[in-house]
Design a protein around this motif. Structure first.
Motif, mmCIF file in Angstrom:
data_model
loop_
_atom_site.group_PDB
_atom_site.id
_atom_site.type_symbol
_atom_site.label_atom_id
_atom_site.label_comp_id
_atom_site.label_asym_id
_atom_site.label_seq_id
_atom_site.Cartn_x
_atom_site.Cartn_y
_atom_site.Cartn_z
ATOM 1 N N PRO A 53 -2.270 4.124 1.285
ATOM 2 C CA PRO A 53 -2.204 3.636 2.666
ATOM 3 C C PRO A 53 -3.440 2.830 3.044
ATOM 4 C CG PRO A 53 -1.614 5.968 2.539
ATOM 5 C CD PRO A 53 -2.179 5.591 1.207
ATOM 6 N N LEU A 54 -3.273 1.936 3.991
ATOM 7 C CA LEU A 54 -4.383 1.090 4.424
ATOM 8 C C LEU A 54 -5.282 1.864 5.379
ATOM 9 C CD1 LEU A 54 -2.585 -2.324 4.965
ATOM 10 C CD2 LEU A 54 -3.449 -1.291 2.867
ATOM 11 N N ARG A 55 -6.419 2.268 4.863
ATOM 12 C CA ARG A 55 -7.388 3.021 5.660
ATOM 13 C C ARG A 55 -8.766 2.397 5.501
ATOM 14 N NH1 ARG A 55 -5.202 8.709 3.202
ATOM 15 N NH2 ARG A 55 -3.311 8.894 4.494
ATOM 16 N N LEU A 62 2.569 -11.619 -4.603
ATOM 17 C CA LEU A 62 1.139 -11.355 -4.751
ATOM 18 C C LEU A 62 0.550 -10.766 -3.474
ATOM 19 C CD1 LEU A 62 0.091 -14.537 -6.745
ATOM 20 C CD2 LEU A 62 -0.131 -12.170 -7.536
ATOM 21 N N ASP A 63 1.067 -11.197 -2.331
ATOM 22 C CA ASP A 63 0.576 -10.650 -1.067
ATOM 23 C C ASP A 63 0.908 -9.166 -0.957
ATOM 24 O OD1 ASP A 63 -0.859 -11.117 1.291
ATOM 25 O OD2 ASP A 63 0.970 -11.331 2.465
ATOM 26 N N VAL A 64 2.089 -8.778 -1.441
ATOM 27 C CA VAL A 64 2.446 -7.359 -1.463
ATOM 28 C C VAL A 64 1.513 -6.593 -2.397
ATOM 29 C CG1 VAL A 64 4.245 -5.692 -2.068
ATOM 30 C CG2 VAL A 64 4.857 -7.802 -0.873
ATOM 31 N N LEU A 65 1.261 -7.162 -3.568
ATOM 32 C CA LEU A 65 0.382 -6.503 -4.536
ATOM 33 C C LEU A 65 -1.055 -6.418 -4.033
ATOM 34 C CD1 LEU A 65 1.662 -8.016 -7.912
ATOM 35 C CD2 LEU A 65 2.209 -5.800 -6.890
ATOM 36 N N GLY A 117 7.472 6.943 2.500
ATOM 37 C CA GLY A 117 6.858 7.979 3.320
ATOM 38 C C GLY A 117 5.961 7.483 4.424
ATOM 39 N N ALA A 118 5.710 6.176 4.522
ATOM 40 C CA ALA A 118 4.842 5.638 5.571
ATOM 41 C C ALA A 118 5.674 5.352 6.813
ATOM 42 C CB ALA A 118 4.141 4.374 5.078
ATOM 43 N N VAL A 119 6.227 6.406 7.399
ATOM 44 C CA VAL A 119 7.150 6.265 8.524
ATOM 45 C C VAL A 119 6.452 5.688 9.738
ATOM 46 C CG1 VAL A 119 8.603 7.543 10.145
ATOM 47 C CG2 VAL A 119 8.651 8.106 7.702
ATOM 48 N N GLY A 168 0.818 -1.215 0.000
ATOM 49 C CA GLY A 168 0.000 0.000 0.000
ATOM 50 C C GLY A 168 0.846 1.255 0.000
ATOM 51 N N ALA A 169 1.927 1.251 0.796
ATOM 52 C CA ALA A 169 2.811 2.419 0.841
ATOM 53 C C ALA A 169 3.493 2.634 -0.500
ATOM 54 C CB ALA A 169 3.850 2.233 1.943
#
Length: 293
Positions: free
Chosen positions: A30-32, A137-140, A268-270, A24-25
């Motif tokens: 982002p995961l929202r 695939l899990d990342v995608l 940027g997803a610190v 997502g990052a």
């Protein structure tokens, strides 16, 4: 319940939930909201794969690992297969609920790869390739709708998984220096990919200080990954015994976390990256109670 936790290597799922966070990052998504269910779907797929692994290996484990849940009689083969099927279904349902039909289109081949590895390709030259596909695939899955932007991140996790899987097949009898060296080379390639996976352009609202912090933190996490995994694999290269291979495999599994955090931070997803890293000490502590291998 302890037998089922051991069957699915329960705590080891902490090393999988960061896949969708990194994806997502990398995709700038982002995961929202409902998308926060995606890491839970990842855990379900991971647990399904572990249950199916033991079901498929039940005859071999009866000889090499009689203490495992199935050969010891604590879990029946039928129950293990049913557990794998139920967890696969749960992963698919969660992915659909989180990302709709687009996530479903990624989750279906992911589930297929999990089953293919455990029932068909494991122990063959295609085994590491299939497992790498599972992780990629899990990342995608976390980049649903923007998969192209997350290809570099998916490749980094995939290459790492390829090396760890190739090495892990020798946990019982030891490995060859060539296999251990190949895993170490995969770790070096993964480190390079993780440092190059950031987007070329940052959001306009991102300050220079925030970009600098993301770069520094991402570099620190990349270094942590390379040092922890590379050191264990180098030790296995020098002493390719079964004990060293098992230690290198554990390091490779736990190394997923700083790798995911490095990718998330560089995009940027610190905050998410920092949260991911806090799971690593917990995963290592729990691994002393329930082995991830």
């Amino acid at each position: 319940m302890s037998a089922y936790v051991e069957l699915v290597r329960g705590p080891a799922a902490l090393t999988a939930v960061g896949d969708t966070v990194a994806g997502g990052a990398a995709a700038g998504a982002p995961l929202r909201g409902r998308r926060r269910l995606l890491p839970v779907a990842s855990a379900a797929f991971y647990w399904a794969g572990m249950a199916l692994n033991d079901w498929a290996d039940r005859d071999l484990d009866a000889v090499e690992r009689p203490e495992r849940p199935i050969p010891s009689g604590r879990v029946s083969p039928t129950a293990a297969l049913a557990t794998g099927g139920a967890l696969t279904a749960a992963g698919l349902v969660l992915a659909r609920a989180a990302g709709g039909s687009r996530a479903w289109r990624t989750a279906l081949p992911l589930a297929a790869c999990v089953w293919a590895y455990d029932t068909t390709t494991k122990g063959t030259p295609l085994g590491p390739v299939t497992m790498a596909a599972c992780r990629g695939l899990d990342v995608l899955l976390g980049a649903t709708g923007r998969e192209r932007e997350a290809l570099a991140a998916a490749s980094a996790l995939g290459v790492h998984t390829f090396g760890v899987t190739a090495l892990s097949g020798n946990e019982v009898h030891g490995t060859s220096p060539a296999t251990a060296g190949g895993a170490l080379a995969a770790t070096a390639a993964t480190t390079a990919l993780s440092t190059r996976s950031a987007r070329r352009t940052d959001p306009p609202a991102t300050s220079r200080a925030a970009r600098r912090a993301a770069t520094v933190l991402g570099g620190a996490f990349s270094g942590t990954y390379a040092a922890s995994v590379g050191r264990a694999q180098y030790t296995a290269l020098r002493d390719p015994s079964a004990a060293r291979v098992r230690e290198a495999t554990k390091a490779g599994i736990h190394g997923m976390v700083p790798l995911q955090a490095a990718i998330a931070a560089r995009h940027g997803a610190v905050r998410a990256a920092t949260l991911l890293v806090t799971a690593l000490p917990l995963a290592r502590r729990l691994a002393k109670k329930v082995s991830p291998t």
